[in-house]
Design an enzyme around this catalytic site. Structure first.
Site, PDB file in Angstrom:
ATOM      1  N   PRO A 176      14.351   0.692  -3.495  1.00 22.75           N
ATOM      2  CA  PRO A 176      13.246   1.338  -2.778  1.00 22.75           C
ATOM      3  C   PRO A 176      11.932   1.201  -3.555  1.00 22.75           C
ATOM      4  CG  PRO A 176      15.163   2.794  -2.876  1.00 22.75           C
ATOM      5  CD  PRO A 176      15.467   1.622  -3.759  1.00 22.75           C
ATOM      6  N   SER A 177      10.834   1.225  -2.819  1.00 26.11           N
ATOM      7  CA  SER A 177       9.479   1.151  -3.386  1.00 26.11           C
ATOM      8  C   SER A 177       9.254  -0.121  -4.203  1.00 26.11           C
ATOM      9  CB  SER A 177       9.177   2.375  -4.264  1.00 26.11           C
ATOM     10  OG  SER A 177       9.385   3.558  -3.540  1.00 26.11           O
ATOM     11  N   ARG A 178      10.010  -1.135  -3.915  1.00 23.07           N
ATOM     12  CA  ARG A 178       9.913  -2.439  -4.612  1.00 23.07           C
ATOM     13  C   ARG A 178      10.173  -2.317  -6.105  1.00 23.07           C
ATOM     14  NH1 ARG A 178       7.387  -6.330  -0.783  1.00 23.07           N
ATOM     15  NH2 ARG A 178       6.942  -5.055   1.022  1.00 23.07           N
ATOM     16  N   LEU A 179      10.958  -1.314  -6.470  1.00 22.49           N
ATOM     17  CA  LEU A 179      11.306  -1.167  -7.896  1.00 22.49           C
ATOM     18  C   LEU A 179      12.632  -1.891  -8.129  1.00 22.49           C
ATOM     19  CD1 LEU A 179      10.246   2.573  -8.312  1.00 22.49           C
ATOM     20  CD2 LEU A 179       8.929   0.501  -8.809  1.00 22.49           C
TER      21      LEU A 179
END
Ligand SMILES: Cc1cc2nc3c(=O)[nH]c(=O)nc-3n(C[C@H](O)[C@H](O)[C@H](O)COP(=O)(O)O)c2cc1C
Length: 199
Positions: A176-179
């Protein structure tokens, strides 16, 4: 940087490939497909999709025409890059390594396992070369059907497998959140060192 056992990244790759193969074909039609990157003698990169036919500790094997654009590039540079993207798994695997030609026995065994139509196609297709007329391929297929009528189709001398022996393997997992999580394994002699990279 952490040291890991010799088998770890290949075993990790095989587990993911097995998982990808269990995804229904309607969702993931070609789980063994990967993008193959090559560089020619002028330094020009090119990329195309091919199918992985075998993987073990020695590397990743695919088959092709050695006179094709990719075949010539690989024979000249002896290096390749690969990228698998299994969208349903939200995983990407990138591989870089040195390239060798598989043994004749290995290529013969794989060629013999292919459907006769594909075997004839390997003889008929002058892969990557320009066609003078649209019917040229059909004409060559018909010619090969005649040439090998009633006998097993032997492996063409220009058709074999390349083995990419990895010296770098990166596993990317969507988060998620490009993490995203990235683990890159680098070969150090008989072992692998592993590092996490920023996404
Ligand atoms: C799903 C898929 C699988 C393919 N598998 C192979 C393969 O295993 N070997 C191969 O030579 N070409 C395969 N191709 C065709 C290549 O992408 C490419 O068009 C062809 O090999 C010529 O590439 P080149 O001119 O760069 O050598 C495949 C294409 C697709 C879309």
């Amino acid at each position: 940087m952490t040291e890991t056992p010799e088998s770890e990244p290949i075993a990790r790759f095989q587990a993911l490939l097995d998982e990808a193969k269990r995804v229904p074909r309607s969702v993931l039609p070609e789980p063994t497909a990967f993008a193959l990157g090559t560089v020619d003698a002028n330094g020009q990169p090119s990329v195309r999709i091919v199918l992985l036919k075998h993987v073990d500790e020695r590397g990743f094997v695919f088959y092709t025409n050695f006179e094709s654009r990719k075949g010539r590039a690989l024979l000249a540079s002896c290096r390749a890059a690969m990228c698998f993207h299994w969208q349903p798994l939200e995983v990407q695997v990138r591989v870089e390594g040195g390239v060798t030609v598989v043994s004749d026995a290995e290529a013969d065994a794989y060629f013999a396992s292919r459907a006769r139509g594909s075997q004839l196609g390997a003889w008929a297709s002058l892969q990557s070369q320009p066609m003078t007329q649209p019917g040229d391929l059909d004409a060559r297929v018909a010619e090969m059907e005649q040439r090998f009528a009633g006998v097993p189709v032997p492996r063409p001398p220009h058709w074999s497998g390349f083995r990419i022996a990895p010296d770098k393997i990166e596993f990317w997992k969507n988060m998620p959140s490009r993490l995203h999580v990235r683990h890159v394994y680098t070969r150090e002699g008989a072992r692998w060192a592993v590092q996490q990279l920023f996404p």
